[in-house]
Design a protein around this motif. Structure first.
Motif, PDB file in Angstrom:
ATOM      1  N   ARG A   2      10.510   3.795   0.444  1.00  0.00           N
ATOM      2  CA  ARG A   2      11.270   4.825  -0.279  1.00  0.00           C
ATOM      3  C   ARG A   2      12.179   5.594   0.685  1.00  0.00           C
ATOM      4  NH1 ARG A   2       6.165   6.177  -3.790  1.00  0.00           N
ATOM      5  NH2 ARG A   2       6.694   5.046  -5.693  1.00  0.00           N
ATOM      6  N   ARG A   3      11.647   5.924   1.862  1.00  0.00           N
ATOM      7  CA  ARG A   3      12.470   6.625   2.863  1.00  0.00           C
ATOM      8  C   ARG A   3      13.646   5.759   3.297  1.00  0.00           C
ATOM      9  NH1 ARG A   3       7.403   8.190   4.610  1.00  0.00           N
ATOM     10  NH2 ARG A   3       7.366   6.603   6.230  1.00  0.00           N
ATOM     11  N   ASP A  28       0.841  -1.196   0.000  1.00  0.00           N
ATOM     12  CA  ASP A  28       0.000   0.000   0.000  1.00  0.00           C
ATOM     13  C   ASP A  28       0.880   1.252   0.000  1.00  0.00           C
ATOM     14  OD1 ASP A  28       0.742   0.666   2.641  1.00  0.00           O
ATOM     15  OD2 ASP A  28      -0.925  -0.443   3.497  1.00  0.00           O
ATOM     16  N   ASP A  29       0.262   2.395  -0.240  1.00  0.00           N
ATOM     17  CA  ASP A  29       0.996   3.656  -0.371  1.00  0.00           C
ATOM     18  C   ASP A  29       1.828   3.974   0.866  1.00  0.00           C
ATOM     19  OD1 ASP A  29       0.051   4.029  -2.902  1.00  0.00           O
ATOM     20  OD2 ASP A  29      -1.584   5.380  -2.327  1.00  0.00           O
ATOM     21  N   LYS A  30       1.286   3.699   2.042  1.00  0.00           N
ATOM     22  CA  LYS A  30       2.017   3.966   3.288  1.00  0.00           C
ATOM     23  C   LYS A  30       3.293   3.132   3.349  1.00  0.00           C
ATOM     24  CE  LYS A  30       1.644   3.272   8.210  1.00  0.00           C
ATOM     25  NZ  LYS A  30       1.102   2.267   9.092  1.00  0.00           N
ATOM     26  N   ASP A  31       3.174   1.830   3.027  1.00  0.00           N
ATOM     27  CA  ASP A  31       4.342   0.955   3.037  1.00  0.00           C
ATOM     28  C   ASP A  31       5.356   1.385   1.978  1.00  0.00           C
ATOM     29  OD1 ASP A  31       3.261  -0.586   5.067  1.00  0.00           O
ATOM     30  OD2 ASP A  31       2.443  -2.094   3.702  1.00  0.00           O
ATOM     31  N   LEU A  32       4.848   1.772   0.818  1.00  0.00           N
ATOM     32  CA  LEU A  32       5.733   2.186  -0.270  1.00  0.00           C
ATOM     33  C   LEU A  32       6.499   3.449   0.105  1.00  0.00           C
ATOM     34  CD1 LEU A  32       6.578   1.293  -3.053  1.00  0.00           C
ATOM     35  CD2 LEU A  32       4.720   2.663  -4.005  1.00  0.00           C
ATOM     36  N   ASP A  33       5.828   4.388   0.748  1.00  0.00           N
ATOM     37  CA  ASP A  33       6.506   5.608   1.201  1.00  0.00           C
ATOM     38  C   ASP A  33       7.579   5.281   2.229  1.00  0.00           C
ATOM     39  OD1 ASP A  33       4.989   7.208  -0.459  1.00  0.00           O
ATOM     40  OD2 ASP A  33       3.558   7.794   1.111  1.00  0.00           O
ATOM     41  N   GLY A  34       7.270   4.391   3.141  1.00  0.00           N
ATOM     42  CA  GLY A  34       8.254   3.982   4.142  1.00  0.00           C
ATOM     43  C   GLY A  34       9.454   3.311   3.500  1.00  0.00           C
TER      44      GLY A  34
END
Length: 140
Positions: free
Chosen positions: A92-93, A84-90
């Motif tokens: 990426r960080r 999900d977007d939240k996991d993907l953002d994490g």
């Protein structure tokens, strides 16, 4: 192999191995008597988990990306890797953080190589940790 042997081969405490099972990132087989048993691939899996943890990923992130990493290792597409977007953002960080650390390590590697080369070029034997305290160390 049993959990104690996996612990010895990886240097990871049995308590942590049980925790990895509990959070769903390590999957032992259970023998008829209920003992955990592991195949040889478990050694690489545990070492991979340790590396991902050291890189800053959480066990939740690791649980999400392990199937994708397995697919990439096998050379197949990671279509079965829903993130999900939240996991993907994490992720990426974390990737940015890892890349920064790699840059720092590479700069330090070059500096140390340069330092060693300068010592060797000057024909001066570098002090060894096994030589005991140096004169400057004694004065402190």
């Amino acid at each position: 192999m049993k959990i104690g042997e996996l612990s010895e081969k990886t240097g990871v405490a049995t308590r942590l191995l049980r925790y990895y099972e509990e959070v769903g990132i390590l999957h032992p087989f259970r023998s008829g008597n209920g003992y955990r048993t592991y195949g040889e691939p478990a050694i690489d899996r545990v070492l991979q988990i340790r590396e991902l943890l050291e890189a800053g990923l959480t066990t939740e992130m690791i649980r999400e990306v392990l199937p994708c990493l397995d697919a990439a290792k096998e050379g197949t597409e990671a279509e079965s890797c829903p993130v999900d977007d939240k996991d993907l953002d994490g992720l990426r960080r974390q990737l940015i953080s890892i890349e920064r650390r790699i840059d720092v390590l590479q700069r330090n590697q070059r500096a140390i190589k340069s330092y060693i080369h300068a010592w060797e070029k000057a024909g001066v034997a570098s002090p060894s940790a096994t030589d005991g305290p140096q004169e400057a160390d004694v004065r402190r």
